[in-house]
Scaffold this active site. Sequence first.
Site, PDB file in Angstrom:
ATOM      1  N   SER A  20      -4.479  -2.889  -7.200  1.00 38.86           N
ATOM      2  CA  SER A  20      -3.875  -3.908  -7.976  1.00 38.86           C
ATOM      3  C   SER A  20      -4.227  -5.314  -7.230  1.00 38.86           C
ATOM      4  O   SER A  20      -4.165  -5.320  -6.003  1.00 38.86           O
ATOM      5  CB  SER A  20      -2.374  -3.730  -8.430  1.00 38.86           C
ATOM      6  OG  SER A  20      -2.350  -2.314  -9.048  1.00 38.86           O
ATOM      7  N   LEU A  47       2.371  -4.840  -4.818  1.00 38.49           N
ATOM      8  CA  LEU A  47       1.380  -4.488  -5.774  1.00 38.49           C
ATOM      9  C   LEU A  47       0.408  -3.397  -4.697  1.00 38.49           C
ATOM     10  O   LEU A  47      -0.040  -3.506  -3.569  1.00 38.49           O
ATOM     11  CB  LEU A  47       0.349  -5.480  -6.054  1.00 38.49           C
ATOM     12  CG  LEU A  47       0.955  -6.485  -6.902  1.00 38.49           C
ATOM     13  CD1 LEU A  47      -0.046  -7.942  -6.908  1.00 38.49           C
ATOM     14  CD2 LEU A  47       1.099  -6.144  -8.347  1.00 38.49           C
ATOM     15  N   ASP A  48      -0.015  -2.320  -5.435  1.00 37.89           N
ATOM     16  CA  ASP A  48      -0.722  -1.246  -4.623  1.00 37.89           C
ATOM     17  C   ASP A  48      -2.098  -1.792  -4.413  1.00 37.89           C
ATOM     18  O   ASP A  48      -2.525  -2.931  -4.606  1.00 37.89           O
ATOM     19  CB  ASP A  48      -0.795   0.136  -5.274  1.00 37.89           C
ATOM     20  CG  ASP A  48      -1.449   0.021  -6.765  1.00 37.89           C
ATOM     21  OD1 ASP A  48      -2.571  -0.731  -6.755  1.00 37.89           O
ATOM     22  OD2 ASP A  48      -1.241   0.645  -7.681  1.00 37.89           O
ATOM     23  N   LYS A  49      -2.899  -1.198  -3.436  1.00 44.89           N
ATOM     24  CA  LYS A  49      -4.100  -1.627  -2.963  1.00 44.89           C
ATOM     25  C   LYS A  49      -5.104  -1.831  -3.986  1.00 44.89           C
ATOM     26  O   LYS A  49      -5.774  -2.892  -3.937  1.00 44.89           O
ATOM     27  CB  LYS A  49      -4.763  -0.601  -1.953  1.00 44.89           C
ATOM     28  CG  LYS A  49      -6.045  -0.725  -1.448  1.00 44.89           C
ATOM     29  CD  LYS A  49      -6.622   0.519  -0.666  1.00 44.89           C
ATOM     30  CE  LYS A  49      -6.955   1.850  -1.121  1.00 44.89           C
ATOM     31  NZ  LYS A  49      -8.127   1.550  -1.969  1.00 44.89           N
TER      32      LYS A  49
END
Length: 190
Positions: free
Chosen positions: A51, A47-49
Amino acid sequence: MEHSHFKLFKPYGYLSQFQSNARHERNKKFLGELYDFPEGTMAIGRLDKDSEGLLLLTTDGKVSYKITGSTTDKEYYVQVDGEITEEAVKQLQQGVILSHNTESYTTKPCEAFVLDKVPNFPKRIKKIRDERHGKTTWVSITINEGKFRQVRKMTAQVGFPTLRLVRVRIGAITLNGLDMGSVKELRELY
């Protein structure tokens, strides 16, 4: 060898990794700050930063490979800018054309629908915005692929940029029972 498996409610602002040697990531937050994971633990997917939500972790590379494959559903609750139209939801369902590194591709058909009520998630550390800036809509999007920032790109492509993205399910495993930043050990994953 007995493996360890975990589910985690990843908070906003954390990277889906345990460390980095990159200069630009020295002051970032990493998963190891949330729990004392055993050596060899890896995040299954990312999950990106920006999210939040369900992140699975394991010490078993075979399980990681199986889950990141394109047969496991991943469900996201996505807050988008504006009141999303039926046409935009249909476009999401049918697949949209995206690009990454100058390469275009069409996303696979997916499940997408407007949620009847606003999900009861903890407030985010960084405020999104308030109603003065216009309406927002919460949408459920379930995909079984996961290219770079795919869900965010999909909603932007149909004219409704993502404001908040929370993964709520991977396969049969859900976010239920977890508070923001908490970790639960699992007997098995699949």
